[in-house]
Design a protein around this motif. Structure first.
Motif, PDB file in Angstrom:
ATOM      1  N   SER A 111       0.530 -31.983 -17.303  1.00 31.73           N
ATOM      2  CA  SER A 111      -0.695 -32.151 -16.528  1.00 31.73           C
ATOM      3  C   SER A 111      -1.759 -32.843 -17.378  1.00 31.73           C
ATOM      4  CB  SER A 111      -1.210 -30.783 -16.068  1.00 31.73           C
ATOM      5  OG  SER A 111      -2.423 -30.921 -15.356  1.00 31.73           O
ATOM      6  N   GLY A 112      -2.324 -33.920 -16.823  1.00 28.50           N
ATOM      7  CA  GLY A 112      -3.332 -34.687 -17.547  1.00 28.50           C
ATOM      8  C   GLY A 112      -2.761 -35.695 -18.510  1.00 28.50           C
ATOM      9  N   ARG A 113      -1.457 -35.775 -18.619  1.00 30.02           N
ATOM     10  CA  ARG A 113      -0.793 -36.747 -19.498  1.00 30.02           C
ATOM     11  C   ARG A 113      -0.014 -37.735 -18.640  1.00 30.02           C
ATOM     12  NH1 ARG A 113      -2.352 -36.977 -24.482  1.00 30.02           N
ATOM     13  NH2 ARG A 113      -0.385 -36.785 -25.618  1.00 30.02           N
ATOM     14  N   THR A 114       0.106 -38.961 -19.120  1.00 36.50           N
ATOM     15  CA  THR A 114       0.799 -40.001 -18.361  1.00 36.50           C
ATOM     16  C   THR A 114       2.299 -39.788 -18.439  1.00 36.50           C
ATOM     17  OG1 THR A 114      -0.976 -41.541 -18.939  1.00 36.50           O
ATOM     18  CG2 THR A 114       1.049 -42.482 -18.044  1.00 36.50           C
ATOM     19  N   THR A 115       2.933 -39.646 -17.278  1.00 36.66           N
ATOM     20  CA  THR A 115       4.376 -39.412 -17.214  1.00 36.66           C
ATOM     21  C   THR A 115       4.977 -40.348 -16.181  1.00 36.66           C
ATOM     22  OG1 THR A 115       4.001 -37.075 -17.727  1.00 36.66           O
ATOM     23  CG2 THR A 115       6.175 -37.688 -16.903  1.00 36.66           C
ATOM     24  N   VAL A 116       6.046 -41.020 -16.564  1.00 37.83           N
ATOM     25  CA  VAL A 116       6.765 -41.922 -15.664  1.00 37.83           C
ATOM     26  C   VAL A 116       8.204 -41.428 -15.553  1.00 37.83           C
ATOM     27  CG1 VAL A 116       7.426 -44.300 -15.170  1.00 37.83           C
ATOM     28  CG2 VAL A 116       5.337 -43.841 -16.458  1.00 37.83           C
ATOM     29  N   VAL A 117       8.654 -41.196 -14.348  1.00 41.81           N
ATOM     30  CA  VAL A 117      10.028 -40.755 -14.108  1.00 41.81           C
ATOM     31  C   VAL A 117      10.698 -41.780 -13.212  1.00 41.81           C
ATOM     32  CG1 VAL A 117      11.511 -38.982 -13.125  1.00 41.81           C
ATOM     33  CG2 VAL A 117       9.441 -38.323 -14.351  1.00 41.81           C
ATOM     34  N   LEU A 118      11.777 -42.378 -13.695  1.00 43.53           N
ATOM     35  CA  LEU A 118      12.564 -43.302 -12.885  1.00 43.53           C
ATOM     36  C   LEU A 118      13.687 -42.501 -12.255  1.00 43.53           C
ATOM     37  CD1 LEU A 118      11.693 -45.091 -15.707  1.00 43.53           C
ATOM     38  CD2 LEU A 118      12.554 -46.857 -14.187  1.00 43.53           C
ATOM     39  N   ALA A 119      13.599 -42.291 -10.955  1.00 43.30           N
ATOM     40  CA  ALA A 119      14.567 -41.443 -10.260  1.00 43.30           C
ATOM     41  C   ALA A 119      14.524 -41.765  -8.775  1.00 43.30           C
ATOM     42  CB  ALA A 119      14.261 -39.963 -10.501  1.00 43.30           C
ATOM     43  N   SER A 120      15.516 -41.247  -8.058  1.00 46.28           N
ATOM     44  CA  SER A 120      15.554 -41.405  -6.605  1.00 46.28           C
ATOM     45  C   SER A 120      15.772 -40.064  -5.919  1.00 46.28           C
ATOM     46  CB  SER A 120      16.662 -42.379  -6.202  1.00 46.28           C
ATOM     47  OG  SER A 120      17.924 -41.927  -6.672  1.00 46.28           O
ATOM     48  N   SER A 121      15.637 -38.965  -6.689  1.00 48.37           N
ATOM     49  CA  SER A 121      15.830 -37.631  -6.124  1.00 48.37           C
ATOM     50  C   SER A 121      14.573 -37.192  -5.385  1.00 48.37           C
ATOM     51  CB  SER A 121      16.153 -36.637  -7.239  1.00 48.37           C
ATOM     52  OG  SER A 121      16.099 -35.317  -6.744  1.00 48.37           O
ATOM     53  N   PRO A 122      14.669 -36.806  -4.124  1.00 47.44           N
ATOM     54  CA  PRO A 122      13.483 -36.352  -3.375  1.00 47.44           C
ATOM     55  C   PRO A 122      12.782 -35.171  -4.022  1.00 47.44           C
ATOM     56  CG  PRO A 122      15.329 -36.760  -1.898  1.00 47.44           C
ATOM     57  CD  PRO A 122      15.870 -36.836  -3.282  1.00 47.44           C
ATOM     58  N   LEU A 123      13.531 -34.295  -4.708  1.00 40.22           N
ATOM     59  CA  LEU A 123      12.923 -33.132  -5.332  1.00 40.22           C
ATOM     60  C   LEU A 123      11.961 -33.535  -6.439  1.00 40.22           C
ATOM     61  CD1 LEU A 123      16.086 -30.860  -5.516  1.00 40.22           C
ATOM     62  CD2 LEU A 123      14.159 -30.646  -3.950  1.00 40.22           C
ATOM     63  N   LEU A 124      12.310 -34.571  -7.199  1.00 42.50           N
ATOM     64  CA  LEU A 124      11.416 -35.076  -8.229  1.00 42.50           C
ATOM     65  C   LEU A 124      10.281 -35.895  -7.619  1.00 42.50           C
ATOM     66  CD1 LEU A 124      13.717 -36.228 -11.175  1.00 42.50           C
ATOM     67  CD2 LEU A 124      11.896 -34.542 -11.295  1.00 42.50           C
ATOM     68  N   LEU A 125      10.633 -36.718  -6.655  1.00 44.76           N
ATOM     69  CA  LEU A 125       9.634 -37.604  -6.050  1.00 44.76           C
ATOM     70  C   LEU A 125       8.542 -36.814  -5.345  1.00 44.76           C
ATOM     71  CD1 LEU A 125      12.086 -40.264  -4.564  1.00 44.76           C
ATOM     72  CD2 LEU A 125      10.815 -40.390  -6.699  1.00 44.76           C
ATOM     73  N   ASP A 126       8.896 -35.679  -4.783  1.00 46.51           N
ATOM     74  CA  ASP A 126       7.923 -34.884  -4.041  1.00 46.51           C
ATOM     75  C   ASP A 126       6.881 -34.262  -4.966  1.00 46.51           C
ATOM     76  OD1 ASP A 126       7.022 -33.807  -1.504  1.00 46.51           O
ATOM     77  OD2 ASP A 126       7.688 -31.857  -2.259  1.00 46.51           O
ATOM     78  N   ARG A 127       7.219 -34.055  -6.253  1.00 50.58           N
ATOM     79  CA  ARG A 127       6.286 -33.467  -7.205  1.00 50.58           C
ATOM     80  C   ARG A 127       5.395 -34.507  -7.856  1.00 50.58           C
ATOM     81  NH1 ARG A 127       5.285 -28.400  -6.635  1.00 50.58           N
ATOM     82  NH2 ARG A 127       4.306 -28.593  -8.689  1.00 50.58           N
TER      83      ARG A 127
ATOM     84  N   GLY B 226      -2.883 -40.403 -17.133  1.00 51.98           N
ATOM     85  CA  GLY B 226      -2.994 -38.993 -16.815  1.00 51.98           C
ATOM     86  C   GLY B 226      -2.325 -38.568 -15.527  1.00 51.98           C
ATOM     87  N   ARG B 227      -1.536 -39.438 -14.929  1.00 54.11           N
ATOM     88  CA  ARG B 227      -0.890 -39.123 -13.648  1.00 54.11           C
ATOM     89  C   ARG B 227       0.623 -39.024 -13.829  1.00 54.11           C
ATOM     90  NH1 ARG B 227      -3.988 -41.071  -9.374  1.00 54.11           N
ATOM     91  NH2 ARG B 227      -2.500 -39.998  -7.995  1.00 54.11           N
ATOM     92  N   PHE B 228       1.235 -38.278 -12.922  1.00 51.18           N
ATOM     93  CA  PHE B 228       2.687 -38.152 -12.861  1.00 51.18           C
ATOM     94  C   PHE B 228       3.173 -39.176 -11.843  1.00 51.18           C
ATOM     95  CE2 PHE B 228       6.385 -34.980 -11.858  1.00 51.18           C
ATOM     96  CZ  PHE B 228       7.289 -35.945 -12.252  1.00 51.18           C
TER      97      PHE B 228
END
Length: 631
Positions: free
Chosen positions: A553-569, A387-389
């Protein structure tokens, strides 16, 4: 199996240990069709072989002035004519059925394997080779399967014809009985060389097909850098190599065909010369000589099928070898290796271990993971809370791609360690359909198939996420406008606008956002995204990050990235360093507390990091001094 019954409900599990074994497996799977073709072939060839003997009986009846016997022979010839016509028509029908059903089975097997492996297939086998196998190679494999029954019918007809001639005219029959096997086996020493030349031709043709496929796929990029002429020259060179190899191979087959014409002609001359001498000596009747000559002449027709089966096997063996190579790939990357028996025929003996080897079949799961379970990779130590991003940062893009494949349950190679666990259950133990329902992986280079936008979103989904919501989260408003502008008159709904093949009419960022929206629509329990915003600008990327976070929101999401804009969220960020989970926390925590993370995200060198620390320390000391003085 009839053509109307295609496709197969289940094409079966092929024996893909080698090309000959795969051909043998296909033949065994069509024993009923082969038996029908063999029977009709025997009727057809038997009718042709029987004509000379009836003609000989007719000549003897004319010599003896026996009208009733001549009438009986005329009826027999008419009956043989009917048998030849019916046998020919039904032989062609059953043989073509065998061809089409064999080709359809191979295509079904390839389609199933493609669906099973997904994007990992083209990482193990070149896309051009897959295209070559599913088109030209399928035809050649089907040709050999259908030629087997005709060859067997021809061989049996020749054997029976020689035996009958021995009893009908023993003096001349001996010559024919000795000459026919010589004719059938005369080209046997030339077949290995012809096969090798055919293999070289197939190999060069496959490489040319791969080059053409890759060139077409990258044509847009080539035009951007002005590389069309360079790749055109490479393809021209490859095509010339194919032509030279084809001519080289054709020369050998022309020699084989010439031998198949020369030797039968020599046998006919021998029969006429020797038979004439026997007639002059009174040891052979004129009718028997005519029958013997006609028998040899008609037996040359089924004899041609010896050359056909040799050509069919020579051309289909490399095709079957390529097909077996693709079909032997598995989700875990284990591939059946062809041993010395790979070049042998189906009758080759296998070793004890090989006899015990069976094709790999996906096993059903003993238990399904509980909903809302954590995703854990024992190989890297990565833990993705349910359930986490979660964002994952890898310094190596190739490592990120391999990790994405592992998280989806279908790694690209065998040396990947233990399986990923979802809710404590190994993904490798789940049925493929179940694993893909639970975990969806979007590759960094997703593919859009041609069709309308509505068809693009017609994918297996939970139904909880509407296409409009997914398009909004992926920031596709400008994409919809572009599709409407290029749509023909009368199309007012962007969902009815057509997407060209692979979405080549769209920009890279537009294709990437449409693919992201398609993944969001499926609403899987776990969504893994590999660099989903690498082709978009920073402003769009920030809005996409917000959209993903809100929609998932409430669903498991995995993002492989190195962009600060994505990482900050992301709720949680994990750093993968040297193949292991080295640190975790929020983006800001890792940015200030872990130099390795900061080096990957900000692209700072070690020297720049030291300089930054030296500049920050005096400022920190100044702040502390001010605090002490104020106190």
């Amino acid at each position: 199996m009839q053509i109307s019954d295609l496709p197969y409900p289940d094409p079966g599990v092929p024996d893909a240990r080698s090309g000959p074994r795969f051909l043998w497996w296909l033949g065994r799977g069509q024993l009923g069709g082969q038996a029908k073709s063999l029977c009709w072939g025997l009727l057809h060839f038997g009718g042709i072989a029987g004509l000379p003997y009836t003609v000989g009986l007719g000549i003897d009846a004319v010599v003896d002035r026996d009208g009733s016997r001549l009438l009986w022979v005329g009826g027999l010839i008419a009956l043989l004519g009917v048998a030849i016509s019916v046998g020919d028509a039904m032989l062609h029908r059953t043989a073509v059925t065998n061809w089409i059903t064999a080709a359809a089975r191979v295509q079904q097997l390839l389609a199933r394997k493609t669906a099973e492996l997904g994007s990992a297939l083209t990482r193990r086998v070149a896309a051009g080779e897959v295209v070559a196998v599913s088109t030209g190679d399928v035809e050649k494999i089907g040709w050999f399967v259908e030629a087997v029954s005709r060859f067997l019918a021809a061989a049996l007809t020749l054997a029976i014809g020689c035996v009958v001639l021995l009893f009908y005219a023993p003096t001349i029959g001996v010559v024919v009985a000795i000459g026919m096997p010589v004719l059938a086996l005369a080209v046997l020493p030339l077949l290995p060389r012809a096969t090798r030349r055919a293999d070289v031709q197939r190999e060069k043709a496959g490489k040319a097909t791969e080059l053409a496929s890759d060139t077409v796929a990258g044509l847009r990029v080539l035009r951007g850098i002005g590389g069309e002429e360079l790749f055109l020259g490479r393809y021209r060179e490859a095509s010339q190599q194919v032509r030279e190899a084809a001519v080289h191979s054709a020369r050998m087959w022309a020699l084989i065909s010439a031998i198949q014409v020369l030797l039968p002609g020599a046998l006919l001359v021998t029969v006429v010369w020797y038979g004439s001498a026997l007639v002059l000596d009174g040891r052979l009747d004129v009718g028997e000589l005519v029958a013997a000559f006609s028998a040899v002449a008609t037996m040359l027709y089924p004899l041609r099928h010896f050359e056909e089966i040799a050509m069919a096997y020579s051309f289909s063996r490399p095709s079957a070898k390529r097909a077996a190579r693709v079909l032997s790939l598995t989700r875990s990357g284990a591939q059946a290796e062809a041993g010395p028996e790979a070049e042998a025929g189906p009758e080759a003996e296998a070793g004890p271990e090989e006899k015990r080897a069976e094709p790999v079949v996906a096993t059903e799961a003993v238990r399904a993971p509980a909903p809302g379970g954590d995703l854990y990779d024992p190989e890297t130590g990565l833990l993705v809370p349910a359930g986490r991003f979660t964002a994952v940062v890898c310094g190596d893009p190739d490592l990120a791609g391999r990790l994405a494949e592992r998280l989806g349950g279908h790694p690209m190679d065998a040396a990947t360690g233990p399986s990923v666990l979802l809710g404590g259950v190994a993904l490798d133990e789940l049925a493929l359909g179940t694993a893909r329902t639970l975990v969806l992986v979007q590759d960094k280079d997703p593919v859009l198939l041609s069709g309308t936008l509505r068809e693009l979103f017609d994918v297996p989904a939970s139904g909880a996420v509407a296409p409009s919501a997914a398009l909004a989260a992926a920031q596709c408003a400008d994409v919809l406008d572009a599709l409407l502008q290029s749509a023909p008159d009368g199309v007012d709904d962007p969902m009815d606008a057509r997407i060209t093949e692979r979405g080549r009419s769209l920009s890279g960022g537009q294709r990437q956002r449409l693919a992201l929206a398609r993944s969001l629509v499926t609403d899987p329990e776990v969504l893994v995204l590999d660099e989903p915003t690498s082709a978009v600008d920073s402003h769009t990327e920030a809005r996409i990050a917000e959209g993903i976070s809100a929609l998932r929101s409430g669903r498991t999401t995995v993002v492989l990235a190195s962009s600060p804009l994505l990482l900050d969220r992301a709720d949680r960020v994990v750093l993968i360093h040297e193949g292991k989970a080295a640190a975790s926390g929020t983006h800001l925590e890792l940015l200030h507390g872990d130099p390795r993370y900061r080096a990957v995200v900000t692209r700072e060198t070690e020297e720049e990091q030291r300089t930054g620390e030296e500049q920050r320390l005096p400022r920190l000391e100044s702040v502390l001094t001010e605090i002490e003085e104020s106190a």
